[in-house]
Design a protein around this motif. Structure first.
Motif, PDB file in Angstrom:
ATOM      1  N   THR A 100       0.820  -1.210   0.000  1.00 27.25           N
ATOM      2  CA  THR A 100       0.000   0.000   0.000  1.00 27.25           C
ATOM      3  C   THR A 100       0.855   1.261   0.000  1.00 27.25           C
ATOM      4  N   ILE A 101       1.973   1.228   0.718  1.00 27.96           N
ATOM      5  CA  ILE A 101       2.856   2.399   0.762  1.00 27.96           C
ATOM      6  C   ILE A 101       3.608   2.540  -0.550  1.00 27.96           C
ATOM      7  N   TRP A 150       1.271   4.209  -2.997  1.00 26.46           N
ATOM      8  CA  TRP A 150       1.121   5.630  -2.643  1.00 26.46           C
ATOM      9  C   TRP A 150       2.362   6.424  -3.060  1.00 26.46           C
ATOM     10  N   ALA A 151       3.563   5.916  -2.776  1.00 30.36           N
ATOM     11  CA  ALA A 151       4.795   6.632  -3.104  1.00 30.36           C
ATOM     12  C   ALA A 151       4.953   6.786  -4.612  1.00 30.36           C
ATOM     13  N   GLY A 160       2.582   6.878  -6.798  1.00 32.01           N
ATOM     14  CA  GLY A 160       1.611   7.857  -7.240  1.00 32.01           C
ATOM     15  C   GLY A 160       2.056   9.283  -6.979  1.00 32.01           C
ATOM     16  N   ALA A 161       2.888   9.480  -5.944  1.00 31.77           N
ATOM     17  CA  ALA A 161       3.344  10.825  -5.574  1.00 31.77           C
ATOM     18  C   ALA A 161       4.565  11.284  -6.357  1.00 31.77           C
ATOM     19  N   ASP A 195       4.635  14.630   0.551  1.00 32.34           N
ATOM     20  CA  ASP A 195       3.287  14.083   0.700  1.00 32.34           C
ATOM     21  C   ASP A 195       3.231  13.326   2.018  1.00 32.34           C
ATOM     22  N   CYS A 196       2.032  13.065   2.487  1.00 28.43           N
ATOM     23  CA  CYS A 196       1.868  12.270   3.693  1.00 28.43           C
ATOM     24  C   CYS A 196       0.618  11.406   3.559  1.00 28.43           C
ATOM     25  N   GLU A 197       0.612  10.311   4.288  1.00 25.63           N
ATOM     26  CA  GLU A 197      -0.466   9.333   4.194  1.00 25.63           C
ATOM     27  C   GLU A 197      -0.887   8.970   5.616  1.00 25.63           C
ATOM     28  N   HIS A 238      -1.449   5.349   7.293  1.00 20.20           N
ATOM     29  CA  HIS A 238      -0.312   4.492   7.630  1.00 20.20           C
ATOM     30  C   HIS A 238       0.792   5.254   8.356  1.00 20.20           C
TER      31      HIS A 238
END
Length: 298
Positions: free
Chosen positions: A10-11, A14-15, A17-18, A86-88, A91
């Motif tokens: 999942t991370i 996300w990374a 995508g950023a 960015d931050c999520e 998580h």
């Protein structure tokens, strides 16, 4: 400690995508025990750019660090600290730029260069200390932490058990008992863990502070404790260089406060270091305790 050279799925998604594609993942700090962070370094395919993914140890550390990157790091000159990309929150993950260089504790520099590294580090810390707005509510929160310091010490001593002798306990209690009553101290937005492991130095002569998960409003002199307990102990020239960059020397009340904060830090280091299996932190606690007992800590 087992390091994994891949991100959780999942991370990873996300990374990417950023920041787009990256082909190299290297975990540089793995979870040793519950309540510690994890950090990975990501590198683009052309090796031109690196990023850092950090998963904070808990929700409080995540909120603290994101606040620091949004409100304090902008006060630092470019390159003096990582930037938050960015931050999520689901998580507790942060995506940061990677600053060049290596932690100062890993380097063996010529004396002149080492003094310059500490001078520049002091100048950067001075900028961090001016960041953010010290509202009446935040000032009251600082005093509340000082008021609770004796209770915190008692909890730490309970965990320490017989690792801290009766004479040492009496000294720590006497010093920490003064923290609520020291009188006015300059309050700043402190880094919270200012020490050589969190100070980067590059071949180009650039300094940068990393790891803001303990940043907060607190007495400014509290940021000097781990430096005084470490590199400054036997190297007064490094202390002088750092304070020259910082722009001022602590006054008499702050110097005494430094001893009181060092007492609390020593107990904390003995507990935290033992829990995390970090011999370096335990050694810092023992050394600080010995220097306080001998009246040499300054």
């Amino acid at each position: 400690m087992r390091l994994l050279n891949h991100l959780p799925d999942t991370i990873d998604a996300w990374a990417r995508g950023a920041v787009g594609a990256f082909d190299t993942v290297r975990e540089v700090h793995g979870r040793r025990a519950p309540g510690t962070c994890r950090v990975w370094e990501l590198t683009r395919p052309d090796r031109s750019t690196r990023f850092i993914v950090k998963v904070a140890r808990n929700a409080t550390a995540y909120r603290t660090e994101t606040f620091a990157y949004r409100h304090a790091v902008p006060a630092v000159p470019a390159g003096g600290a990582p930037l938050l990309l960015d931050c999520e929150p689901a998580h507790f993950a942060l995506l940061l730029t990677a600053v060049p260089g290596h932690p100062l504790r890993e380097l063996r520099l010529p004396p002149t260069e080492e003094r310059e590294a500490y001078r520049r580090a002091g100048a950067l810390l001075a900028r961090i200390h001016t960041a953010g707005e010290l509202t009446p509510q935040r000032r009251a929160a600082v005093q509340e932490v000082l008021d609770r310091a004796p209770q915190r010490l008692e909890r730490l001593l309970h965990v320490c058990g017989d690792r801290v002798g009766s004479r040492e306990r009496a000294l720590l209690r006497a010093l920490v008992a003064e923290l609520p009553h020291l009188g006015p101290l300059p309050i700043a937005f402190v880094h919270g863990d200012a020490q050589p492991r969190n100070l980067m130095w590059s071949a180009a002569g650039r300094a940068a502070w990393i790891d803001f998960e303990r940043a907060r409003f607190a007495p400014a002199v509290q940021d000097f404790v781990r430096l005084a307990a470490g590199p400054w102990a036997d190297r007064p020239a490094l202390r002088s260089a750092f304070l020259a960059g910082y722009g001022r020397r602590p006054g008499p009340v702050e110097r005494h406060a430094l001893r009181c904060f060092a007492a609390l830090d020593a107990a904390g280091a003995l507990v935290w270091g033992a829990q995390q299996g970090d011999a370096e932190i335990v050694a810092r606690g023992r050394r600080t305790l010995a220097r306080l007992t001998e009246g040499e800590f300054a």
